[in-house]
Design an enzyme around this catalytic site. Structure first.
Site, PDB file in Angstrom:
ATOM      1  N   GLY A 163       0.834  -1.201   0.000  1.00 52.30           N
ATOM      2  CA  GLY A 163       0.000   0.000   0.000  1.00 52.30           C
ATOM      3  C   GLY A 163       0.865   1.247   0.000  1.00 52.30           C
ATOM      4  N   CYS A 184       5.404  -5.978   1.683  1.00 54.02           N
ATOM      5  CA  CYS A 184       5.725  -4.548   1.575  1.00 54.02           C
ATOM      6  C   CYS A 184       5.074  -3.766   2.718  1.00 54.02           C
ATOM      7  CB  CYS A 184       5.314  -4.014   0.200  1.00 54.02           C
ATOM      8  SG  CYS A 184       6.101  -2.447  -0.240  1.00 54.02           S
ATOM      9  N   TYR A 185       4.042  -2.963   2.452  1.00 53.01           N
ATOM     10  CA  TYR A 185       3.356  -2.265   3.546  1.00 53.01           C
ATOM     11  C   TYR A 185       2.865  -3.270   4.581  1.00 53.01           C
ATOM     12  CZ  TYR A 185      -0.128   0.487   6.088  1.00 53.01           C
ATOM     13  OH  TYR A 185      -0.861   1.105   7.089  1.00 53.01           O
ATOM     14  N   HIS A 195       8.100  -7.834  -3.412  1.00 52.66           N
ATOM     15  CA  HIS A 195       6.820  -8.294  -3.973  1.00 52.66           C
ATOM     16  C   HIS A 195       6.991  -9.650  -4.673  1.00 52.66           C
ATOM     17  CE1 HIS A 195       4.357  -4.677  -3.312  1.00 52.66           C
ATOM     18  NE2 HIS A 195       5.513  -4.032  -3.399  1.00 52.66           N
ATOM     19  N   GLU A 217       4.689 -11.525  -5.734  1.00 59.89           N
ATOM     20  CA  GLU A 217       3.584 -11.774  -6.661  1.00 59.89           C
ATOM     21  C   GLU A 217       3.878 -11.343  -8.091  1.00 59.89           C
ATOM     22  OE1 GLU A 217       2.546  -7.744  -4.736  1.00 59.89           O
ATOM     23  OE2 GLU A 217       3.687  -9.554  -4.278  1.00 59.89           O
ATOM     24  N   ASP A 276     -18.696 -13.825 -20.185  1.00 62.78           N
ATOM     25  CA  ASP A 276     -19.141 -13.859 -18.791  1.00 62.78           C
ATOM     26  C   ASP A 276     -20.641 -14.101 -18.675  1.00 62.78           C
ATOM     27  OD1 ASP A 276     -16.485 -13.196 -18.259  1.00 62.78           O
ATOM     28  OD2 ASP A 276     -16.931 -11.052 -18.286  1.00 62.78           O
ATOM     29  N   LYS A 321     -11.231 -13.921 -15.270  1.00 63.07           N
ATOM     30  CA  LYS A 321     -11.662 -14.247 -16.628  1.00 63.07           C
ATOM     31  C   LYS A 321     -11.228 -15.645 -17.062  1.00 63.07           C
ATOM     32  CE  LYS A 321     -13.139 -11.644 -19.452  1.00 63.07           C
ATOM     33  NZ  LYS A 321     -14.516 -11.315 -19.885  1.00 63.07           N
TER      34      LYS A 321
END
Length: 514
Positions: A56, A83-84, A170, A172, A228, A370
Protein backbone atom coordinates in the site's frame (compact mmCIF):
# COMPACT_ATOMS: atom_id res chain seq x y z
CA UNK A 1 -19.81 -18.82 0.45
CA UNK A 2 -17.40 -21.50 -0.75
CA UNK A 3 -16.73 -23.80 2.21
CA UNK A 4 -13.26 -25.14 1.60
CA UNK A 5 -9.67 -24.08 2.20
CA UNK A 6 -9.23 -20.42 1.37
CA UNK A 7 -6.73 -17.62 1.66
CA UNK A 8 -7.81 -14.11 2.59
CA UNK A 9 -5.97 -11.18 0.98
CA UNK A 10 -6.45 -8.06 3.10
CA UNK A 11 -6.43 -4.97 0.89
CA UNK A 12 -4.30 -2.05 2.09
CA UNK A 13 -4.41 -0.22 -1.25
CA UNK A 14 -1.51 -1.88 -3.05
CA UNK A 15 -1.25 -1.80 -6.83
CA UNK A 16 -0.54 -5.54 -7.08
CA UNK A 17 -3.38 -6.84 -4.90
CA UNK A 18 -5.14 -8.61 -7.76
CA UNK A 19 -1.92 -10.34 -8.69
CA UNK A 20 -1.62 -11.80 -5.21
CA UNK A 21 -5.07 -13.34 -5.52
CA UNK A 22 -4.24 -14.69 -8.96
CA UNK A 23 -0.99 -16.27 -7.77
CA UNK A 24 -2.83 -18.02 -4.94
CA UNK A 25 -5.52 -19.37 -7.27
CA UNK A 26 -2.88 -20.62 -9.69
CA UNK A 27 -2.07 -23.10 -6.90
CA UNK A 28 -5.68 -24.35 -6.95
CA UNK A 29 -6.47 -22.62 -3.68
CA UNK A 30 -9.51 -20.39 -3.38
CA UNK A 31 -8.65 -16.78 -2.54
CA UNK A 32 -10.72 -13.72 -1.77
CA UNK A 33 -9.78 -10.05 -1.36
CA UNK A 34 -11.37 -8.27 1.62
CA UNK A 35 -11.02 -4.70 2.97
CA UNK A 36 -8.28 -4.08 5.53
CA UNK A 37 -10.86 -3.13 8.16
CA UNK A 38 -12.79 -6.41 7.93
CA UNK A 39 -13.84 -7.34 11.45
CA UNK A 40 -12.09 -10.12 13.30
CA UNK A 41 -15.45 -11.88 13.74
CA UNK A 42 -15.93 -11.90 9.96
CA UNK A 43 -12.44 -13.32 9.49
CA UNK A 44 -13.13 -16.08 12.02
CA UNK A 45 -16.38 -16.85 10.21
CA UNK A 46 -14.52 -17.25 6.90
CA UNK A 47 -12.16 -19.80 8.49
CA UNK A 48 -9.15 -19.00 6.28
CA UNK A 49 -6.13 -21.24 5.99
CA UNK A 50 -3.97 -18.14 5.75
CA UNK A 51 -4.08 -14.34 5.56
CA UNK A 52 -1.98 -12.10 3.31
CA UNK A 53 -1.52 -8.38 4.04
CA UNK A 54 -0.98 -6.47 0.79
CA UNK A 55 1.26 -3.57 -0.03
CA UNK A 56 0.00 0.00 0.00
CA UNK A 57 1.07 3.64 -0.47
CA UNK A 58 0.78 4.73 3.18
CA UNK A 59 3.28 4.98 6.05
CA UNK A 60 2.19 2.78 8.95
CA UNK A 61 2.82 5.27 11.76
CA UNK A 62 1.25 8.32 10.08
CA UNK A 63 -2.26 9.60 10.68
CA UNK A 64 -5.06 7.86 8.73
CA UNK A 65 -2.81 4.96 7.69
CA UNK A 66 -4.89 1.79 7.20
CA UNK A 67 -4.47 -0.43 10.28
CA UNK A 68 -6.22 -3.76 10.74
CA UNK A 69 -7.33 -5.31 14.00
CA UNK A 70 -4.14 -6.29 15.85
CA UNK A 71 -5.86 -9.41 17.19
CA UNK A 72 -5.65 -10.97 13.72
CA UNK A 73 -2.00 -11.71 14.50
CA UNK A 74 -3.08 -13.66 17.57
CA UNK A 75 -5.53 -16.04 15.88
CA UNK A 76 -2.91 -18.69 15.13
CA UNK A 77 -3.71 -18.34 11.42
CA UNK A 78 -0.56 -17.97 9.26
CA UNK A 79 -0.08 -14.36 8.15
CA UNK A 80 2.19 -13.16 5.34
CA UNK A 81 2.82 -9.42 5.08
CA UNK A 82 4.02 -7.99 1.77
CA UNK A 83 5.72 -4.55 1.58
CA UNK A 84 3.36 -2.27 3.55
CA UNK A 85 1.90 -5.45 5.02
CA UNK A 86 5.36 -6.44 6.30
CA UNK A 87 5.86 -3.02 7.86
CA UNK A 88 2.41 -3.24 9.44
CA UNK A 89 3.28 -6.53 11.16
CA UNK A 90 6.49 -4.95 12.48
CA UNK A 91 4.55 -1.89 13.68
CA UNK A 92 1.81 -3.92 15.39
CA UNK A 93 4.44 -6.11 17.07
CA UNK A 94 6.36 -3.07 18.38
CA UNK A 95 9.22 -3.14 15.92
CA UNK A 96 10.44 0.02 14.18
CA UNK A 97 9.64 1.29 10.69
CA UNK A 98 11.67 4.21 9.36
CA UNK A 99 12.37 6.03 6.13
CA UNK A 100 15.17 4.18 4.34
CA UNK A 101 18.47 5.92 3.77
CA UNK A 102 18.32 4.71 0.20
CA UNK A 103 14.93 3.78 -1.20
CA UNK A 104 14.60 0.73 -3.43
CA UNK A 105 12.52 0.52 -6.59
CA UNK A 106 12.69 -2.14 -9.28
CA UNK A 107 14.82 -5.26 -9.65
CA UNK A 108 17.11 -5.80 -6.66
CA UNK A 109 19.64 -8.46 -5.68
CA UNK A 110 18.51 -10.35 -2.59
CA UNK A 111 19.94 -13.03 -0.28
CA UNK A 112 17.69 -15.62 1.42
CA UNK A 113 18.05 -17.77 4.51
CA UNK A 114 16.92 -21.06 2.98
CA UNK A 115 16.35 -22.56 6.42
CA UNK A 116 13.10 -20.58 6.48
CA UNK A 117 9.98 -22.48 5.39
CA UNK A 118 9.22 -19.48 3.19
CA UNK A 119 12.45 -19.85 1.23
CA UNK A 120 12.85 -23.63 1.36
CA UNK A 121 14.49 -25.16 -1.73
CA UNK A 122 15.23 -21.74 -3.22
CA UNK A 123 18.54 -20.43 -4.51
CA UNK A 124 20.02 -18.36 -1.70
CA UNK A 125 20.82 -15.47 -4.05
CA UNK A 126 18.28 -14.14 -6.49
CA UNK A 127 16.45 -11.10 -7.92
CA UNK A 128 13.37 -9.56 -6.29
CA UNK A 129 11.10 -6.60 -7.08
CA UNK A 130 11.28 -3.79 -4.53
CA UNK A 131 8.98 -0.78 -4.32
CA UNK A 132 9.47 1.06 -1.02
CA UNK A 133 10.72 4.25 0.61
CA UNK A 134 10.16 3.04 4.19
CA UNK A 135 11.43 -0.20 5.68
CA UNK A 136 11.70 -2.18 8.90
CA UNK A 137 14.63 -0.79 10.88
CA UNK A 138 14.28 -2.85 14.07
CA UNK A 139 12.91 -6.36 14.44
CA UNK A 140 9.98 -6.92 16.81
CA UNK A 141 10.77 -9.09 19.79
CA UNK A 142 11.27 -12.74 18.87
CA UNK A 143 11.44 -12.17 15.11
CA UNK A 144 14.46 -13.10 13.00
CA UNK A 145 15.59 -11.60 9.68
CA UNK A 146 15.54 -14.14 6.83
CA UNK A 147 16.50 -12.06 3.78
CA UNK A 148 18.49 -8.94 3.02
CA UNK A 149 19.65 -6.67 0.21
CA UNK A 150 22.50 -4.18 0.10
CA UNK A 151 20.17 -1.37 1.18
CA UNK A 152 17.61 -3.31 3.21
CA UNK A 153 19.02 -5.46 6.05
CA UNK A 154 15.52 -6.74 6.94
CA UNK A 155 14.10 -7.68 3.54
CA UNK A 156 12.17 -10.51 5.22
CA UNK A 157 11.44 -11.53 8.81
CA UNK A 158 9.48 -14.20 10.62
CA UNK A 159 8.26 -15.54 13.93
CA UNK A 160 7.60 -19.18 12.95
CA UNK A 161 6.11 -20.31 16.28
CA UNK A 162 3.38 -17.67 15.85
CA UNK A 163 3.11 -18.33 12.08
CA UNK A 164 3.96 -14.71 11.21
CA UNK A 165 5.97 -14.00 8.06
CA UNK A 166 6.83 -10.78 6.26
CA UNK A 167 8.67 -9.77 3.07
CA UNK A 168 9.56 -6.23 2.05
CA UNK A 169 9.63 -7.18 -1.65
CA UNK A 170 6.82 -8.29 -3.97
CA UNK A 171 6.81 -12.06 -4.63
CA UNK A 172 3.58 -11.77 -6.66
CA UNK A 173 5.16 -9.96 -9.65
CA UNK A 174 7.01 -11.81 -12.40
CA UNK A 175 10.13 -9.68 -11.85
CA UNK A 176 10.79 -11.53 -8.58
CA UNK A 177 12.58 -14.56 -9.98
CA UNK A 178 11.48 -17.06 -7.32
CA UNK A 179 8.25 -15.29 -6.37
CA UNK A 180 5.92 -18.14 -7.35
CA UNK A 181 7.99 -20.58 -5.32
CA UNK A 182 7.93 -18.28 -2.28
CA UNK A 183 4.14 -17.98 -2.39
CA UNK A 184 3.80 -21.74 -2.93
CA UNK A 185 6.03 -22.34 0.10
CA UNK A 186 3.77 -20.08 2.16
CA UNK A 187 0.63 -21.82 0.94
CA UNK A 188 1.80 -25.40 1.27
CA UNK A 189 4.63 -25.38 3.84
CA UNK A 190 3.24 -22.74 6.20
CA UNK A 191 -0.55 -22.87 5.67
CA UNK A 192 -0.57 -26.60 4.84
CA UNK A 193 -3.05 -26.14 2.00
CA UNK A 194 -3.74 -29.08 -0.31
CA UNK A 195 -4.68 -27.21 -3.50
CA UNK A 196 -8.07 -28.88 -3.99
CA UNK A 197 -10.03 -25.97 -5.49
CA UNK A 198 -11.11 -26.91 -9.04
CA UNK A 199 -13.74 -25.71 -11.51
CA UNK A 200 -15.75 -28.93 -11.25
CA UNK A 201 -16.22 -28.45 -7.53
CA UNK A 202 -17.11 -24.79 -8.10
CA UNK A 203 -19.76 -25.81 -10.64
CA UNK A 204 -21.36 -28.41 -8.39
CA UNK A 205 -21.48 -26.10 -5.38
CA UNK A 206 -22.75 -23.16 -7.44
CA UNK A 207 -25.62 -25.18 -8.91
CA UNK A 208 -26.57 -26.41 -5.42
CA UNK A 209 -26.45 -22.89 -3.93
CA UNK A 210 -28.49 -21.41 -6.80
CA UNK A 211 -31.18 -24.09 -6.47
CA UNK A 212 -31.44 -23.50 -2.73
CA UNK A 213 -31.69 -19.73 -3.21
CA UNK A 214 -34.12 -19.61 -6.15
CA UNK A 215 -36.39 -22.55 -5.28
CA UNK A 216 -39.58 -21.87 -7.28
CA UNK A 217 -38.77 -18.28 -8.14
CA UNK A 218 -38.46 -16.74 -11.60
CA UNK A 219 -35.04 -15.64 -12.81
CA UNK A 220 -34.09 -13.08 -15.44
CA UNK A 221 -30.54 -13.20 -16.83
CA UNK A 222 -28.89 -10.15 -18.40
CA UNK A 223 -27.35 -11.82 -21.48
CA UNK A 224 -24.95 -9.74 -23.58
CA UNK A 225 -23.58 -12.66 -25.56
CA UNK A 226 -20.11 -12.13 -24.13
CA UNK A 227 -18.14 -14.83 -22.34
CA UNK A 228 -19.14 -13.86 -18.79
CA UNK A 229 -22.89 -13.49 -19.29
CA UNK A 230 -22.99 -16.57 -21.55
CA UNK A 231 -21.33 -18.74 -18.89
CA UNK A 232 -23.66 -17.26 -16.24
CA UNK A 233 -26.70 -18.02 -18.41
CA UNK A 234 -25.72 -21.65 -19.04
CA UNK A 235 -24.88 -22.14 -15.35
CA UNK A 236 -28.30 -20.79 -14.30
CA UNK A 237 -30.02 -22.86 -16.97
CA UNK A 238 -28.44 -26.02 -15.57
CA UNK A 239 -29.55 -25.00 -12.07
CA UNK A 240 -33.15 -23.81 -12.61
CA UNK A 241 -34.08 -24.76 -16.19
CA UNK A 242 -37.18 -23.04 -17.59
CA UNK A 243 -37.50 -20.80 -14.55
CA UNK A 244 -34.83 -18.75 -16.33
CA UNK A 245 -35.49 -16.12 -19.01
CA UNK A 246 -32.50 -14.63 -20.80
CA UNK A 247 -32.90 -11.04 -21.94
CA UNK A 248 -30.54 -9.68 -24.57
CA UNK A 249 -30.63 -5.90 -24.65
CA UNK A 250 -29.53 -4.47 -27.99
CA UNK A 251 -28.59 -0.97 -26.84
CA UNK A 252 -27.20 0.12 -30.19
CA UNK A 253 -23.59 -0.02 -29.03
CA UNK A 254 -22.81 -3.52 -30.29
CA UNK A 255 -20.12 -4.57 -32.73
CA UNK A 256 -21.06 -4.93 -36.38
CA UNK A 257 -23.66 -7.71 -36.90
CA UNK A 258 -23.35 -8.74 -33.24
CA UNK A 259 -27.02 -8.59 -32.31
CA UNK A 260 -27.94 -11.16 -34.96
CA UNK A 261 -24.97 -13.36 -34.01
CA UNK A 262 -26.04 -13.47 -30.35
CA UNK A 263 -29.60 -14.34 -31.28
CA UNK A 264 -28.36 -17.12 -33.59
CA UNK A 265 -26.56 -18.77 -30.64
CA UNK A 266 -29.09 -18.30 -27.83
CA UNK A 267 -32.38 -17.69 -29.65
CA UNK A 268 -35.16 -20.02 -30.73
CA UNK A 269 -33.08 -22.13 -33.10
CA UNK A 270 -29.82 -21.73 -31.19
CA UNK A 271 -27.61 -24.10 -29.22
CA UNK A 272 -29.54 -23.94 -25.95
CA UNK A 273 -33.09 -24.57 -24.82
CA UNK A 274 -33.57 -21.15 -23.24
CA UNK A 275 -36.36 -18.65 -22.87
CA UNK A 276 -34.74 -15.87 -24.94
CA UNK A 277 -35.99 -12.32 -25.45
CA UNK A 278 -34.26 -9.70 -27.60
CA UNK A 279 -35.06 -6.09 -26.73
CA UNK A 280 -34.22 -3.41 -29.26
CA UNK A 281 -33.58 -0.46 -26.96
CA UNK A 282 -31.31 1.65 -29.15
CA UNK A 283 -33.38 4.83 -29.04
CA UNK A 284 -33.81 4.97 -25.26
CA UNK A 285 -30.07 4.48 -24.65
CA UNK A 286 -29.13 7.08 -27.25
CA UNK A 287 -31.56 9.56 -25.73
CA UNK A 288 -30.17 9.06 -22.21
CA UNK A 289 -26.55 9.49 -23.36
CA UNK A 290 -27.07 12.46 -25.67
CA UNK A 291 -24.39 15.07 -24.97
CA UNK A 292 -22.79 13.06 -22.12
CA UNK A 293 -18.98 13.02 -22.27
CA UNK A 294 -17.80 11.97 -18.80
CA UNK A 295 -16.96 8.22 -18.84
CA UNK A 296 -18.14 7.55 -15.27
CA UNK A 297 -21.46 9.26 -16.00
CA UNK A 298 -21.84 7.22 -19.18
CA UNK A 299 -21.25 3.97 -17.30
CA UNK A 300 -23.73 4.83 -14.56
CA UNK A 301 -26.42 5.87 -17.06
CA UNK A 302 -25.96 2.64 -19.02
CA UNK A 303 -26.03 0.57 -15.82
CA UNK A 304 -29.25 2.19 -14.67
CA UNK A 305 -30.92 1.95 -18.10
CA UNK A 306 -30.08 -1.76 -18.31
CA UNK A 307 -31.89 -2.31 -15.02
CA UNK A 308 -34.90 -0.28 -16.16
CA UNK A 309 -35.15 -2.33 -19.36
CA UNK A 310 -35.00 -5.56 -17.34
CA UNK A 311 -37.70 -4.21 -15.01
CA UNK A 312 -39.92 -3.42 -18.01
CA UNK A 313 -39.42 -6.94 -19.38
CA UNK A 314 -40.16 -8.52 -16.00
CA UNK A 315 -43.52 -6.72 -15.88
CA UNK A 316 -44.45 -8.24 -19.24
CA UNK A 317 -43.46 -11.82 -18.38
CA UNK A 318 -44.80 -11.74 -14.84
CA UNK A 319 -43.13 -11.10 -11.51
CA UNK A 320 -39.42 -11.89 -11.63
CA UNK A 321 -37.69 -12.57 -8.32
CA UNK A 322 -34.02 -12.60 -9.28
CA UNK A 323 -31.77 -10.78 -11.75
CA UNK A 324 -28.62 -12.62 -12.89
CA UNK A 325 -25.52 -10.79 -14.09
CA UNK A 326 -22.17 -11.99 -15.46
CA UNK A 327 -20.15 -9.85 -13.05
CA UNK A 328 -16.62 -11.20 -12.55
CA UNK A 329 -13.96 -10.45 -9.94
CA UNK A 330 -11.99 -7.83 -11.93
CA UNK A 331 -15.26 -5.87 -12.30
CA UNK A 332 -15.70 -5.89 -8.53
CA UNK A 333 -12.10 -4.98 -7.77
CA UNK A 334 -11.85 -2.16 -10.31
CA UNK A 335 -15.14 -0.68 -9.12
CA UNK A 336 -13.54 -0.11 -5.71
CA UNK A 337 -12.76 -2.57 -2.93
CA UNK A 338 -11.34 -1.88 0.49
CA UNK A 339 -8.56 0.71 0.51
CA UNK A 340 -8.06 0.54 -3.28
CA UNK A 341 -9.15 3.38 -5.53
CA UNK A 342 -12.07 3.09 -7.94
CA UNK A 343 -10.39 2.48 -11.31
CA UNK A 344 -13.68 2.63 -13.19
CA UNK A 345 -17.26 1.82 -12.27
CA UNK A 346 -18.37 -1.26 -14.16
CA UNK A 347 -21.93 -0.84 -15.43
CA UNK A 348 -22.97 -4.01 -13.57
CA UNK A 349 -21.27 -3.07 -10.26
CA UNK A 350 -20.62 0.59 -9.53
CA UNK A 351 -23.05 1.58 -12.27
CA UNK A 352 -26.10 -0.03 -10.68
CA UNK A 353 -28.85 2.28 -9.40
CA UNK A 354 -29.48 2.32 -5.66
CA UNK A 355 -33.03 0.99 -6.02
CA UNK A 356 -33.85 -2.05 -8.16
CA UNK A 357 -37.17 -3.87 -8.55
CA UNK A 358 -35.89 -7.39 -7.87
CA UNK A 359 -35.74 -9.43 -4.69
CA UNK A 360 -32.03 -10.03 -5.22
CA UNK A 361 -29.27 -9.84 -7.81
CA UNK A 362 -27.44 -13.14 -8.37
CA UNK A 363 -23.83 -12.95 -9.58
CA UNK A 364 -22.57 -16.55 -9.74
CA UNK A 365 -19.20 -15.58 -11.29
CA UNK A 366 -18.53 -12.64 -8.99
CA UNK A 367 -15.45 -14.23 -7.41
CA UNK A 368 -13.87 -15.64 -10.60
CA UNK A 369 -11.19 -14.16 -12.85
CA UNK A 370 -11.66 -14.25 -16.63
CA UNK A 371 -9.52 -17.33 -17.24
CA UNK A 372 -11.44 -19.14 -14.48
CA UNK A 373 -14.74 -18.20 -16.15
CA UNK A 374 -13.47 -19.77 -19.36
CA UNK A 375 -12.44 -22.94 -17.53
CA UNK A 376 -15.93 -23.14 -16.04
CA UNK A 377 -17.46 -22.65 -19.49
CA UNK A 378 -15.48 -25.55 -20.90
CA UNK A 379 -16.33 -27.65 -17.84
CA UNK A 380 -20.04 -27.11 -18.63
CA UNK A 381 -19.58 -28.10 -22.27
CA UNK A 382 -19.91 -24.66 -23.86
CA UNK A 383 -18.26 -24.74 -27.32
CA UNK A 384 -14.67 -23.48 -27.36
CA UNK A 385 -15.39 -20.79 -29.96
CA UNK A 386 -17.92 -19.24 -27.56
CA UNK A 387 -15.74 -19.59 -24.48
CA UNK A 388 -12.81 -17.87 -26.19
CA UNK A 389 -14.93 -15.26 -27.93
CA UNK A 390 -13.45 -11.77 -27.90
CA UNK A 391 -14.38 -10.01 -24.63
CA UNK A 392 -16.88 -7.21 -25.03
CA UNK A 393 -17.90 -4.86 -22.22
CA UNK A 394 -21.56 -4.50 -21.26
CA UNK A 395 -21.65 -0.77 -22.20
CA UNK A 396 -20.24 -1.82 -25.56
CA UNK A 397 -18.83 0.73 -27.97
CA UNK A 398 -20.06 3.55 -25.74
CA UNK A 399 -16.85 3.17 -23.71
CA UNK A 400 -14.71 2.81 -26.81
CA UNK A 401 -15.64 6.31 -27.89
CA UNK A 402 -13.99 9.22 -26.12
CA UNK A 403 -16.50 12.00 -25.55
CA UNK A 404 -20.18 12.11 -26.48
CA UNK A 405 -21.99 9.34 -28.36
CA UNK A 406 -23.56 9.78 -31.79
CA UNK A 407 -24.81 7.32 -34.40
CA UNK A 408 -22.07 8.49 -36.76
CA UNK A 409 -19.35 7.74 -34.19
CA UNK A 410 -20.85 4.30 -33.51
CA UNK A 411 -20.81 3.57 -37.25
CA UNK A 412 -17.14 4.59 -37.50
CA UNK A 413 -16.08 2.36 -34.59
CA UNK A 414 -18.15 -0.60 -35.81
CA UNK A 415 -16.58 -0.48 -39.29
CA UNK A 416 -13.01 0.09 -38.03
CA UNK A 417 -13.31 -2.65 -35.39
CA UNK A 418 -14.70 -5.10 -37.95
CA UNK A 419 -11.69 -4.53 -40.23
CA UNK A 420 -9.23 -4.92 -37.34
CA UNK A 421 -10.77 -8.18 -36.14
CA UNK A 422 -10.99 -9.52 -39.69
CA UNK A 423 -7.30 -8.89 -40.40
CA UNK A 424 -6.19 -10.32 -37.03
CA UNK A 425 -8.09 -13.53 -37.87
CA UNK A 426 -6.62 -13.66 -41.39
CA UNK A 427 -3.13 -13.40 -39.88
CA UNK A 428 -3.96 -16.31 -37.50
CA UNK A 429 -3.27 -14.08 -34.51
CA UNK A 430 -6.75 -14.30 -32.96
CA UNK A 431 -5.82 -17.22 -30.69
CA UNK A 432 -2.70 -15.49 -29.38
CA UNK A 433 -4.16 -12.09 -28.52
CA UNK A 434 -6.54 -12.02 -25.56
CA UNK A 435 -8.39 -8.83 -26.48
CA UNK A 436 -8.23 -6.53 -29.47
CA UNK A 437 -10.49 -3.76 -30.73
CA UNK A 438 -10.70 -0.33 -32.34
CA UNK A 439 -11.64 2.78 -30.37
CA UNK A 440 -12.49 6.30 -31.47
CA UNK A 441 -10.42 9.08 -29.97
CA UNK A 442 -11.84 12.55 -29.52
CA UNK A 443 -8.98 13.92 -31.63
CA UNK A 444 -9.42 15.14 -35.19
CA UNK A 445 -6.42 15.85 -37.35
CA UNK A 446 -5.54 17.14 -40.79
CA UNK A 447 -5.12 14.64 -43.59
CA UNK A 448 -4.91 14.60 -47.35
CA UNK A 449 -7.03 12.38 -49.60
CA UNK A 450 -7.18 12.78 -53.36
CA UNK A 451 -5.27 16.07 -53.17
CA UNK A 452 -7.95 17.43 -50.85
CA UNK A 453 -7.54 18.49 -47.24
CA UNK A 454 -9.43 16.37 -44.70
CA UNK A 455 -10.08 16.96 -41.03
CA UNK A 456 -11.28 13.68 -39.58
CA UNK A 457 -11.04 11.43 -36.53
CA UNK A 458 -8.13 9.30 -35.34
CA UNK A 459 -8.84 5.64 -34.60
CA UNK A 460 -6.80 3.92 -31.88
CA UNK A 461 -6.15 0.19 -32.11
CA UNK A 462 -5.78 -1.70 -28.83
CA UNK A 463 -4.55 -5.30 -28.52
CA UNK A 464 -3.29 -6.98 -25.35
CA UNK A 465 -2.03 -10.29 -24.03
CA UNK A 466 -3.11 -11.27 -20.52
CA UNK A 467 -4.10 -14.27 -18.43
CA UNK A 468 -6.33 -12.61 -15.86
CA UNK A 469 -7.29 -9.20 -17.36
CA UNK A 470 -5.97 -7.51 -14.21
CA UNK A 471 -2.59 -6.88 -15.82
CA UNK A 472 -1.88 -6.80 -19.54
CA UNK A 473 0.86 -6.09 -22.07
CA UNK A 474 0.44 -4.63 -25.54
CA UNK A 475 0.42 -7.38 -28.15
CA UNK A 476 3.40 -7.31 -30.49
CA UNK A 477 1.49 -7.47 -33.77
CA UNK A 478 3.68 -7.74 -36.90
CA UNK A 479 4.17 -4.39 -38.58
CA UNK A 480 2.77 -5.57 -41.92
CA UNK A 481 -0.53 -6.52 -40.22
CA UNK A 482 -0.84 -3.13 -38.50
CA UNK A 483 0.01 -1.43 -41.79
CA UNK A 484 -2.69 -3.34 -43.66
CA UNK A 485 -5.29 -2.62 -40.97
CA UNK A 486 -4.43 1.09 -40.97
CA UNK A 487 -4.61 1.34 -44.77
CA UNK A 488 -7.96 -0.44 -44.92
CA UNK A 489 -9.51 1.68 -42.14
CA UNK A 490 -8.41 4.99 -43.67
CA UNK A 491 -9.58 3.93 -47.13
CA UNK A 492 -12.80 2.11 -46.21
CA UNK A 493 -14.15 3.98 -43.18
CA UNK A 494 -15.35 7.49 -43.95
CA UNK A 495 -14.60 10.02 -41.23
CA UNK A 496 -11.16 8.59 -40.33
CA UNK A 497 -7.87 10.15 -41.41
CA UNK A 498 -5.41 8.59 -38.99
CA UNK A 499 -4.83 5.24 -37.20
CA UNK A 500 -2.78 4.86 -33.99
CA UNK A 501 -1.63 1.78 -32.07
CA UNK A 502 -1.75 1.81 -28.25
CA UNK A 503 1.37 0.23 -26.71
CA UNK A 504 0.46 1.02 -23.08
CA UNK A 505 0.49 -1.77 -20.49
CA UNK A 506 -2.12 -2.32 -17.75
CA UNK A 507 -1.31 -0.77 -15.33
CA UNK A 508 -0.98 2.18 -15.78
CA UNK A 509 -3.69 2.07 -18.45
CA UNK A 510 -6.85 -0.02 -18.37
CA UNK A 511 -7.64 -2.38 -21.24
CA UNK A 512 -10.71 -0.43 -22.30
CA UNK A 513 -10.45 3.27 -23.10
CA UNK A 514 -13.11 4.51 -20.68
Amino acid sequence: MIKEEKIIVMDFGGQYNQLIARRVRENNIYCEIVPYNTSIDKIKEMEPSGIIFTGGPDVVYEKNAPICDERILQLGIPVLGICYGAQLIAYLKRGNVEKAKSREYGKTNIRFDTNSLLFKNLKDRSICWMSHTYQISKLPEGFIATANTDNCPIAAMELPEKKLYAVQFHPEVVHTEQGKEILSNYLFNVCHCKGTWKMDSFFEKSVKEIKEKVRNGKVLCALSGGVDSSVAAVLLSKAVGKQLTCVFVDHGFLRKNEGDEVEAVFGKNGLYDLNFIRVNAKERFYDRLKGIEDPETKRKIIGEEFIRVFEDVSKKIGQVDYLVQGTIYPDVIESGLGKSDVIKSHHNVGGLPSVVNFKEIIEPLRLLFKDEVRKLGLEMGIPENLVYRQPFPGPGLAIRIIGDITEEKIRIVQDADYIFREEIAKANLDKNINQYFAALTNMRSVGCMGDERTYDYAIALRAVTTSDFMTAEAAKIPYEVIEKVANRIVNEVSGVSRVLYDYTTKPPATIEFE
